[in-house]
Scaffold this active site. Structure first.
Site: not given
Ligand code: UT7
Length: 331
Positions: A116, A256, A286
């Site tokens: 990225c 970004h 993204n």
């Molecule tokens: O471009 C550079 C590289 N990439 C990035 O910069 C991405 C960086 N990361 C992120 O943007 C975020 O970490 C994500 C958008 C990928 C995920 O968001 P988060 O707030 O970190 O969510 P999480 O992985 O901590 O998950 C929170 C909850 C979990 O459920 P429980 O365990 O709390 O019950 C996940 O299982 O949300 C659940 N979850 C989802 N639910 C619905 C994870 N992905 C999804 C989804 N839809 N797509």
């Protein structure tokens, strides 16, 4: 002797027509519009659906728009750099194909890969060639067909990424406009948290790697998120302190587009109100190497000669950094 700086003098963009909405993603993986919108800010992303078309297709379209808008003769271009994590082919420079297709027949060309951060690093590379006096017209393109490396059963990645391309031209400037300062970083310890395991030289593609889904992007979202928030904010702030700039001196932040929460955290650290922050993540998600030039293309009409812009990016590797640039023209 007059100091030569490297200024952006033209921009162009291309995004595919097909719109993949959060609603459609709801039918593909266990997710919902409310979760995606509140956690990322993304409402839709563009996907290049047509078979046989790769990253170069979008890069060429973006470059052609730039050439047409600015009335530049492609044979005057010295160098074409394509920042991309999704080249057309593993071997054979995508940039070489792009240069030939747009008629840049006097240019040499190559790809630059820093996930990225590809476009941000490319700004440094392009500007250095121009500042040194070695080349006068450097076309820098950021383009990625992320849909070609995404597993659309993996909700941790498929909701985030989209396809697109943007292009800018760097030329010499004698009014001290253009790139002013940069702070670029990398840390290979981050490789574990955002990568594609197979298809490279460590683990070439086999039936087994395909069966096990090792040819698609995987990320530990939470870890990447934490590193992105702190590092992007740090480097953006550094651009201000190192150049004795106050928040009032900054007209625009161009961050970004990976997650709205990362964008907000970076803007907060440098004290900028939301009306000074370029955002188009809701429309495109993204697009990896394309986020920064797509921002410039979308905001070009609002940019004024002399505006101070802080660019910041974070990506796989890990790679990250910030650039301070003075805008060089009124649209
Ligand atoms: O471009 C550079 C590289 N990439 C990035 O910069 C991405 C960086 N990361 C992120 O943007 C975020 O970490 C994500 C958008 C990928 C995920 O968001 P988060 O707030 O970190 O969510 P999480 O992985 O901590 O998950 C929170 C909850 C979990 O459920 P429980 O365990 O709390 O019950 C996940 O299982 O949300 C659940 N979850 C989802 N639910 C619905 C994870 N992905 C999804 C989804 N839809 N797509």
């Amino acid at each position: 002797m007059t100091k030569i700086t490297a200024a952006i003098t033209a921009v162009g963009k291309y995004v595919p027509d097909y719109i993949l909405t959060n609603k459609e993603l709801e039918t593909m993986v266990d997710t919902n519009d409310e979760w995606i919108t509140s956690r990322t800010g993304i409402k839709e992303r563009r996907i290049l659906k047509e078979e046989g078309k790769g990253t170069s297709y979008m890069a060429i379209k973006a470059a052609e728009e730039l050439l047409q808008k600015s009335n530049i003769d492609p044979t005057a271009i010295d160098l074409v750099i394509v920042g991309t994590a999704t080249p057309d082919l593993p071997v054979a420079s995508t940039a070489a194909h792009v240069a030939t297709q747009i008629g840049a027949t006097n240019a040499f060309s190559y790809d630059l890969q820093a996930a990225c951060s590809s476009f941000l690093y490319g700004m440094s590379t392009a500007a250095s060639y121009v500042e040194s006096g070695r080349y006068k017209k450097v076309l820098l393109i950021g383009a990625d067909k992320m849909s070609s490396i995404i597993d659309y059963t993996d909700r941790a990645t498929c909701i985030i990424f989209g396809d697109g391309a943007g292009a800018v031209l760097f030329e010499p400037n004698t009014e001290n406009l253009g790139l002013q300062d940069e702070y670029l970083r990398s840390d290979g310890n981050g490789r574990e948290f955002l990568k594609i395991d197979a298809g490279g030289s460590i683990m070439p593609t086999t039936e087994e790697t395909l069966k096990n889904g090792l040819n698609s992007v995987r990320q530990e979202g939470k870890t990447v998120f934490k590193f992105a928030v702190s590092n992007m904010a740090d480097v953006a702030e550094k651009m201000l302190t190192r150049n004795n700039l106050s928040k009032e001196d900054i007209q625009w932040l161009a961050p970004h587009q990976a997650n709205n929460r990362i964008i907000d955290a970076t803007a907060r650290r440098v004290g900028l109100e939301s009306d000074k922050v370029m955002v188009n993540i809701h429309k495109y998600g993204n697009t990896t190497s394309a986020t920064l030039p797509l921002l410039l293309a979308d905001y070009e009409d609002q940019l004024k000669k002399g505006d101070n812009i802080i660019f910041a990016a974070f990506g796989g590797g890990f790679t990250w950094g910030a650039i301070y640039l003075k805008w060089a023209y009124n649209a």
